[in-house]
Design a protein around this motif. Structure first.
Motif, mmCIF file in Angstrom:
data_model
loop_
_atom_site.group_PDB
_atom_site.id
_atom_site.type_symbol
_atom_site.label_atom_id
_atom_site.label_comp_id
_atom_site.label_asym_id
_atom_site.label_seq_id
_atom_site.Cartn_x
_atom_site.Cartn_y
_atom_site.Cartn_z
ATOM 1 N N GLU A 436 37.374 28.860 51.733
ATOM 2 C CA GLU A 436 37.328 30.312 51.650
ATOM 3 C C GLU A 436 38.270 30.786 50.553
ATOM 4 O O GLU A 436 39.404 30.322 50.449
ATOM 5 C CB GLU A 436 37.728 30.928 52.991
ATOM 6 C CG GLU A 436 36.724 30.661 54.105
ATOM 7 C CD GLU A 436 37.016 31.494 55.341
ATOM 8 O OE1 GLU A 436 37.204 32.716 55.196
ATOM 9 O OE2 GLU A 436 37.067 30.923 56.436
ATOM 10 N N LEU A 437 37.777 31.702 49.741
ATOM 11 C CA LEU A 437 38.626 32.262 48.695
ATOM 12 C C LEU A 437 39.704 33.139 49.317
ATOM 13 O O LEU A 437 39.539 33.672 50.416
ATOM 14 C CB LEU A 437 37.780 33.075 47.717
ATOM 15 C CG LEU A 437 36.743 32.300 46.902
ATOM 16 C CD1 LEU A 437 35.989 33.250 45.983
ATOM 17 C CD2 LEU A 437 37.391 31.190 46.093
ATOM 18 N N ARG A 438 40.784 33.277 48.593
ATOM 19 C CA ARG A 438 41.896 34.099 49.072
ATOM 20 C C ARG A 438 42.231 35.157 48.022
ATOM 21 O O ARG A 438 43.271 35.092 47.368
ATOM 22 C CB ARG A 438 43.112 33.223 49.359
ATOM 23 C CG ARG A 438 42.840 32.158 50.421
ATOM 24 C CD ARG A 438 44.016 31.246 50.657
ATOM 25 N NE ARG A 438 43.679 30.204 51.616
ATOM 26 C CZ ARG A 438 44.497 29.219 51.983
ATOM 27 N NH1 ARG A 438 45.713 29.147 51.465
ATOM 28 N NH2 ARG A 438 44.109 28.307 52.856
ATOM 29 N N PRO A 439 41.329 36.125 47.841
ATOM 30 C CA PRO A 439 41.567 37.147 46.815
ATOM 31 C C PRO A 439 42.823 37.964 47.068
ATOM 32 O O PRO A 439 43.403 38.526 46.139
ATOM 33 C CB PRO A 439 40.303 38.017 46.888
ATOM 34 C CG PRO A 439 39.715 37.749 48.233
ATOM 35 C CD PRO A 439 40.060 36.341 48.562
ATOM 36 N N GLN A 440 43.255 38.023 48.321
ATOM 37 C CA GLN A 440 44.463 38.785 48.638
ATOM 38 C C GLN A 440 45.717 38.119 48.076
ATOM 39 O O GLN A 440 46.791 38.737 48.024
ATOM 40 C CB GLN A 440 44.604 38.960 50.163
ATOM 41 C CG GLN A 440 44.973 37.700 50.934
ATOM 42 C CD GLN A 440 43.788 36.798 51.248
ATOM 43 O OE1 GLN A 440 42.703 36.998 50.713
ATOM 44 N NE2 GLN A 440 43.996 35.830 52.115
ATOM 45 N N LYS A 441 45.585 36.879 47.621
ATOM 46 C CA LYS A 441 46.729 36.143 47.080
ATOM 47 C C LYS A 441 46.763 36.148 45.551
ATOM 48 O O LYS A 441 47.583 35.452 44.947
ATOM 49 C CB LYS A 441 46.696 34.690 47.574
ATOM 50 C CG LYS A 441 46.833 34.534 49.088
ATOM 51 C CD LYS A 441 48.244 34.867 49.547
ATOM 52 C CE LYS A 441 48.416 34.605 51.036
ATOM 53 N NZ LYS A 441 49.798 34.879 51.478
ATOM 54 N N VAL A 442 45.874 36.917 44.935
ATOM 55 C CA VAL A 442 45.795 36.891 43.474
ATOM 56 C C VAL A 442 47.104 37.343 42.829
ATOM 57 O O VAL A 442 47.494 36.844 41.761
ATOM 58 C CB VAL A 442 44.604 37.753 42.982
ATOM 59 C CG1 VAL A 442 44.847 39.229 43.251
ATOM 60 C CG2 VAL A 442 44.341 37.509 41.504
ATOM 61 N N GLY A 443 47.810 38.267 43.465
ATOM 62 C CA GLY A 443 49.086 38.733 42.926
ATOM 63 C C GLY A 443 50.113 37.621 42.844
ATOM 64 O O GLY A 443 50.789 37.445 41.817
ATOM 65 N N TRP A 444 50.241 36.861 43.938
ATOM 66 C CA TRP A 444 51.179 35.737 43.940
ATOM 67 C C TRP A 444 50.762 34.677 42.922
ATOM 68 O O TRP A 444 51.616 34.101 42.230
ATOM 69 C CB TRP A 444 51.248 35.110 45.330
ATOM 70 C CG TRP A 444 52.060 35.874 46.324
ATOM 71 C CD1 TRP A 444 51.615 36.481 47.461
ATOM 72 C CD2 TRP A 444 53.474 36.122 46.270
ATOM 73 N NE1 TRP A 444 52.653 37.093 48.121
ATOM 74 C CE2 TRP A 444 53.810 36.885 47.416
ATOM 75 C CE3 TRP A 444 54.476 35.779 45.364
ATOM 76 C CZ2 TRP A 444 55.113 37.301 47.676
ATOM 77 C CZ3 TRP A 444 55.774 36.194 45.619
ATOM 78 C CH2 TRP A 444 56.089 36.945 46.760
#
Length: 631
Positions: A436-444
């Protein structure tokens, strides 16, 4: 220079070099296994009398902790972290939007981009970061991955010659020049080079590489290699053609304001025209697997799955032009890319709560987010689409489900992964990306990538440590877990490079490199200056294939300066010739970038010999001409 006498130890090293080349070219075993065999031979032979200089047994395995190998491991993890957030998929979508789906346009865009990036960061890092991008482009365009990776990899190497920080030999060059100046008279003192002194040379080389693959790629690039992305095996066109014999695909249609389609429900349109509306876009809202009772509002875009003739019939039925059918997906390109979505099979088990209920009752689209395409029941196929084997069913959503029914569904892979946890169905399809992709982690991910890049560009911190900081940061912030990190590493690449390092060290430790250099220069003695420079370039090219480019540079720059002084040539240009030519590493996969792309691209050594051989000659010709023109 005092003549170097060939001794027994040097003969053994030369034999090992010949054996390595033989194993690589014939591919009797895989190249990484061949490299491990060579490592074992170097270590074992060091215990024989008179061969103790081959290797220091306390450091025989230092290659596995070398800066280059650790850098490759770290950059693979960093690339996987960026890919995990969906960032690389967005980059792939941008490239496809810019270049379309034609190989002749995609190759120069991807390769040129990587070439520019590698002028400011290590070329293996640039190549590793774009590896998932190219993989996704391959899956979405059906262009063989082997036809995209080699141009990208070669241009990554070429791009390293555009600035003085693009490759390790160029970074070392000024230090080597300053050291050599201490032994030169005042009238022969060499000036150091600036950051962009080599830009004309590197730019010419990158352009040459792009033209080479654009004009001659169809003939020189390997064909029919396995695609690296498992999702392509379950893409909608492949599956529907294989199972139903249908040439079906997903089409995107522009529906203008006031169209006759307005007010009709999705269910009505699908039933009448034997196709599936799998996505809608209205007023900025994109919906995949829309509820079948949804009414069409205009203007909008529809994503429709079906045979082309059925889609064209539908368009005509509502008074629309066939030009409304887009040649390529636009708004829905990412949603229906085979890297993100496709066709799968799920089975209704005997204990399922779905038995006796209809797909309409269960609200497949609303509850599960999947498009039901067909029901396979005891050899019978129930589907909206009509084939030679069965008549189209107008109301597939009204069939009561039975134990053992196989449902053919279109779904995003992420939803299918979640569906595996549902006890009411058994997901039969397994060959799809189950992460599963983790787009919410793109900032980190961007934060730690930025830290690594900043450290590489603006500090003297060791490259491997810079990249490890980014990799560890992504793991610590759960951009990807530790198992994902381990899986991201191409261990065959790691063992290939680490196992060859002791052989390169043996070439230097035993004086074999000095002996080879002396023999070549003796052959060229008395020749014109330009032939001596060409000889230095060829020698540097050969050395970088069998030892590290840093080692080759340190060894050959002083020798090249001495030759230039003795022959009346420009010692600074001769030194630059070595630093540039040690990037001419295309003939066999010993360069880190070539080793990196070899596995995913399914390449053989013969592919590098054929394609890289021509590139090697072009590199020599272009670099020698531009060095003498611009330096």
């Amino acid at each position: 220079m005092e003549p170097i006498v060939l001794n027994f130890e040097m003969m053994v090293v030369l034999a090992l070099l010949a054996f390595t080349i033989f194993m690589f070219v014939t591919e009797i075993v895989r190249v990484d296994i061949a490299a491990i065999i060579v490592l074992v031979l170097v270590g074992a032979l060091s215990y024989f009398p008179g061969l103790g200089g081959l290797a220091d047994m306390n450091h025989i395995f230092d290659g596995f902790a070398s800066n280059a190998v650790i850098s490759i491991i770290a950059v693979m993890i960093v690339g996987a972290g960026l890919d995990k957030t969906g960032l690389m998929s967005a980059v792939a979508a941008w490239i496809l939007k810019l270049g379309g789906t034609k190989e002749a346009r995609i190759v120069p865009i991807v390769s040129g981009t990587v070439g520019v990036i590698s002028s400011f960061m290590q070329n293996v890092g640039a190549a590793a970061l774009f590896l998932p991008v190219v993989s996704r482009i391959s899956a979405r365009t059906n262009i063989e991955l082997s036809r995209l990776l080699m141009p990208m990899g070669f241009c990554a190497i070429l791009g390293g010659t555009m600035t003085l920080v693009g490759s390790s030999p160029l970074i070392l060059l000024n230090d080597l020049i300053e050291t050599a100046n201490q032994d030169l008279p005042d009238n022969l003192q060499m000036g150091t080079y600036g950051l962009f002194s080599v830009a004309p040379i590197g730019l010419a080389l990158v352009i040459t590489g792009l033209l080479y693959f654009t004009l001659f790629g169809r003939w020189v690039l390997p064909k029919s290699r396995n695609r690296a992305n498992a999702a392509s095996a379950r893409s909608m066109p492949d599956y529907l053609n294989r199972v139903y014999g249908l040439q079906a695909d997903v089409f995107e249609i522009d529906i203008p304001k006031g169209s006759k389609l307005e007010g009709h429900t999705i269910s009505e349109i699908m039933d009448v025209h034997h196709l599936y509306i799998v996505g809608t876009y209205y007023n900025g809202l994109r919906v995949v697997a829309p509820i079948v009772t949804t009414e069409i509002l205009t203007p909008c875009r529809l994503a429709i799955l079906g045979e082309r003739h059925a889609v064209e019939d539908m368009v005509r039925a509502y008074g629309l032009s066939k030009r409304r059918i887009r040649k390529e997906l636009d708004i829905f390109a990412e949603e229906f890319a085979s890297t993100n979505a496709g066709v799968a099979e799920i089975v209704i088990p005997p204990n399922s709560n779905m038995i006796g209920k209809t797909p309409k009752d269960l609200g497949f689209r609303k509850a599960l987010g999947i498009n039901l395409l067909a029901i396979n029941r005891v050899g019978e196929t129930i589907s909206h689409m009509q084939t030679e084997d069965h008549e189209a069913c107008h109301r597939i959503g009204l069939f009561e489900l039975q134990a053992g029914d196989t449902l053919v569904v279109q779904s995003r892979w992420s939803r299918l992964t979640r569906l595996k946890k549902n006890r009411n169905v058994v997901v039969v399809t397994s060959d799809f990306p189950q992460e599963e992709l983790r787009p919410q982690k793109v900032g980190w991910a961007l934060f730690f990538f930025g830290i690594s890049l900043g450290l590489i560009l603006f500090t003297d911190v060791r490259l491997s440590l810079c990249l490890l900081i980014g990799a560890v940061g992504m793991i610590a912030t759960d951009v990807l877990d530790i198992d994902d990190a381990y899986n991201a590493v191409g261990w065959n690449t790691v063992f290939l490079l680490a196992s060859l390092i002791p052989l390169g060290t043996a070439v230097q430790r035993t004086g074999t490199a000095d002996w080879i250099a002396q023999q070549v220069m003796a052959l060229l003695q008395g020749w014109p200056v330009w032939t001596l420079q060409a000889g230095v370039a060829i020698l540097a090219t050969v050395f970088t294939l069998i030892m590290s480019n840093v080692g080759a540079t340190v060894l050959l720059v002083p020798l090249a300066i001495s030759i230039a002084v003795a022959s009346g040539g420009d010692p600074a240009i001769f030194a630059m010739t070595v630093a540039i030519s040690t990037s001419n590493s295309f003939l066999i996969p010993t360069h880190q970038v070539n080793a990196l792309i070899m596995g995913p691209g399914g390449y053989k050594v013969s592919d590098f010999v054929r394609t890289g051989g021509i590139m090697t000659v072009l590199f020599l010709v272009v670099s020698l001409i531009t060095m003498n023109m611009f330096l």
